[in-house]
Write a protein that holds these residues in place. Sequence first.
Motif, PDB file in Angstrom:
ATOM      1  N   SER A  18       0.909  -1.234  -0.018  1.00  0.00           N
ATOM      2  CA  SER A  18      -0.100   0.124   0.140  1.00  0.00           C
ATOM      3  C   SER A  18       0.926   1.194  -0.044  1.00  0.00           C
ATOM      4  O   SER A  18       0.477   2.442  -0.591  1.00  0.00           O
ATOM      5  CB  SER A  18      -0.909   0.011   1.216  1.00  0.00           C
ATOM      6  OG  SER A  18      -0.413   0.160   2.350  1.00  0.00           O
ATOM      7  N   ASP A  21       2.199   1.600  -3.633  1.00  0.00           N
ATOM      8  CA  ASP A  21       1.216   1.985  -4.477  1.00  0.00           C
ATOM      9  C   ASP A  21       1.568   1.293  -5.862  1.00  0.00           C
ATOM     10  O   ASP A  21       1.522   1.895  -7.090  1.00  0.00           O
ATOM     11  CB  ASP A  21       1.033   3.528  -4.683  1.00  0.00           C
ATOM     12  CG  ASP A  21      -0.376   3.839  -5.513  1.00  0.00           C
ATOM     13  OD1 ASP A  21      -1.160   2.866  -5.503  1.00  0.00           O
ATOM     14  OD2 ASP A  21      -0.373   4.711  -6.271  1.00  0.00           O
ATOM     15  N   ARG A  23       1.437  -2.643  -8.593  1.00  0.00           N
ATOM     16  CA  ARG A  23       0.814  -4.053  -8.668  1.00  0.00           C
ATOM     17  C   ARG A  23       1.125  -4.756  -7.486  1.00  0.00           C
ATOM     18  O   ARG A  23       2.122  -5.099  -7.093  1.00  0.00           O
ATOM     19  CB  ARG A  23       1.213  -4.540 -10.056  1.00  0.00           C
ATOM     20  CG  ARG A  23       0.761  -5.679 -10.403  1.00  0.00           C
ATOM     21  CD  ARG A  23       1.197  -6.148 -11.738  1.00  0.00           C
ATOM     22  NE  ARG A  23       1.239  -7.682 -11.761  1.00  0.00           N
ATOM     23  CZ  ARG A  23       2.266  -8.506 -11.309  1.00  0.00           C
ATOM     24  NH1 ARG A  23       3.270  -7.730 -10.767  1.00  0.00           N
ATOM     25  NH2 ARG A  23       2.452  -9.565 -11.517  1.00  0.00           N
ATOM     26  N   ARG A  52      -5.300 -11.745  -0.891  1.00  0.00           N
ATOM     27  CA  ARG A  52      -6.301 -11.321  -1.686  1.00  0.00           C
ATOM     28  C   ARG A  52      -7.578 -10.447  -0.963  1.00  0.00           C
ATOM     29  O   ARG A  52      -7.812  -9.288  -1.281  1.00  0.00           O
ATOM     30  CB  ARG A  52      -7.182 -12.146  -2.737  1.00  0.00           C
ATOM     31  CG  ARG A  52      -6.274 -12.464  -3.665  1.00  0.00           C
ATOM     32  CD  ARG A  52      -6.977 -13.571  -4.621  1.00  0.00           C
ATOM     33  NE  ARG A  52      -6.137 -13.847  -5.988  1.00  0.00           N
ATOM     34  CZ  ARG A  52      -6.059 -15.036  -6.233  1.00  0.00           C
ATOM     35  NH1 ARG A  52      -6.644 -16.022  -5.567  1.00  0.00           N
ATOM     36  NH2 ARG A  52      -5.190 -15.007  -7.430  1.00  0.00           N
ATOM     37  N   ARG A  56      -7.666  -6.231  -0.863  1.00  0.00           N
ATOM     38  CA  ARG A  56      -8.891  -5.692  -1.441  1.00  0.00           C
ATOM     39  C   ARG A  56      -9.420  -4.852  -0.276  1.00  0.00           C
ATOM     40  O   ARG A  56      -9.675  -3.553  -0.742  1.00  0.00           O
ATOM     41  CB  ARG A  56     -10.017  -6.691  -2.013  1.00  0.00           C
ATOM     42  CG  ARG A  56      -9.924  -7.137  -3.286  1.00  0.00           C
ATOM     43  CD  ARG A  56     -11.027  -7.908  -3.488  1.00  0.00           C
ATOM     44  NE  ARG A  56     -11.219  -9.065  -2.702  1.00  0.00           N
ATOM     45  CZ  ARG A  56     -10.924 -10.294  -3.145  1.00  0.00           C
ATOM     46  NH1 ARG A  56      -9.986 -10.646  -3.806  1.00  0.00           N
ATOM     47  NH2 ARG A  56     -10.856 -11.393  -2.105  1.00  0.00           N
ATOM     48  N   LEU A  60      -5.697  -2.301  -2.636  1.00  0.00           N
ATOM     49  CA  LEU A  60      -4.575  -2.498  -3.666  1.00  0.00           C
ATOM     50  C   LEU A  60      -4.937  -3.125  -4.844  1.00  0.00           C
ATOM     51  O   LEU A  60      -6.149  -3.800  -5.088  1.00  0.00           O
ATOM     52  CB  LEU A  60      -3.711  -3.690  -2.833  1.00  0.00           C
ATOM     53  CG  LEU A  60      -3.106  -3.332  -1.559  1.00  0.00           C
ATOM     54  CD1 LEU A  60      -2.231  -4.638  -1.049  1.00  0.00           C
ATOM     55  CD2 LEU A  60      -2.222  -2.056  -1.872  1.00  0.00           C
ATOM     56  N   CYS A  61      -4.170  -2.792  -5.893  1.00  0.00           N
ATOM     57  CA  CYS A  61      -4.351  -3.276  -7.370  1.00  0.00           C
ATOM     58  C   CYS A  61      -3.828  -4.754  -7.224  1.00  0.00           C
ATOM     59  O   CYS A  61      -2.658  -5.142  -7.254  1.00  0.00           O
ATOM     60  CB  CYS A  61      -3.491  -2.641  -8.070  1.00  0.00           C
ATOM     61  SG  CYS A  61      -3.805  -2.990  -9.837  1.00  0.00           S
ATOM     62  N   THR A  64      -3.715  -7.767 -11.848  1.00  0.00           N
ATOM     63  CA  THR A  64      -4.004  -6.959 -13.191  1.00  0.00           C
ATOM     64  C   THR A  64      -4.634  -5.550 -12.780  1.00  0.00           C
ATOM     65  O   THR A  64      -5.724  -5.782 -12.154  1.00  0.00           O
ATOM     66  CB  THR A  64      -4.394  -7.702 -14.497  1.00  0.00           C
ATOM     67  OG1 THR A  64      -5.610  -8.117 -14.282  1.00  0.00           O
ATOM     68  CG2 THR A  64      -3.366  -8.909 -14.736  1.00  0.00           C
ATOM     69  N   CYS A  65      -3.971  -4.661 -13.210  1.00  0.00           N
ATOM     70  CA  CYS A  65      -4.759  -3.313 -13.185  1.00  0.00           C
ATOM     71  C   CYS A  65      -5.042  -2.545 -14.641  1.00  0.00           C
ATOM     72  O   CYS A  65      -4.287  -2.776 -15.530  1.00  0.00           O
ATOM     73  CB  CYS A  65      -4.041  -2.340 -12.320  1.00  0.00           C
ATOM     74  SG  CYS A  65      -3.644  -2.964 -10.899  1.00  0.00           S
TER      75      CYS A  65
END
Length: 65
Positions: A18, A21, A23, A52, A56, A60-61, A64-65
């Motif tokens: 975080s 920032d 992937r 995960r 979330r 977080l991304c 894939t973003c």
Amino acid sequence: MTILPLAVGIADAILNASREDARFDPAEVANELMRQHPSANVSPDDIVSTLREEGRSAGLCLETC
């Protein structure tokens, strides 16, 4: 108490991701955590699932973003 260091590792991974920032790949992080905490007796899938969910929650991304 072998699970506590893993839980701290998960929290640290989420916090670091975080801050960066960037992937976030839960499978990659889970593999590293498994390597660091082999005595935790937790499946890689459980770690990925936790990463995960926590990722979330932290916005977080994931993958894939």
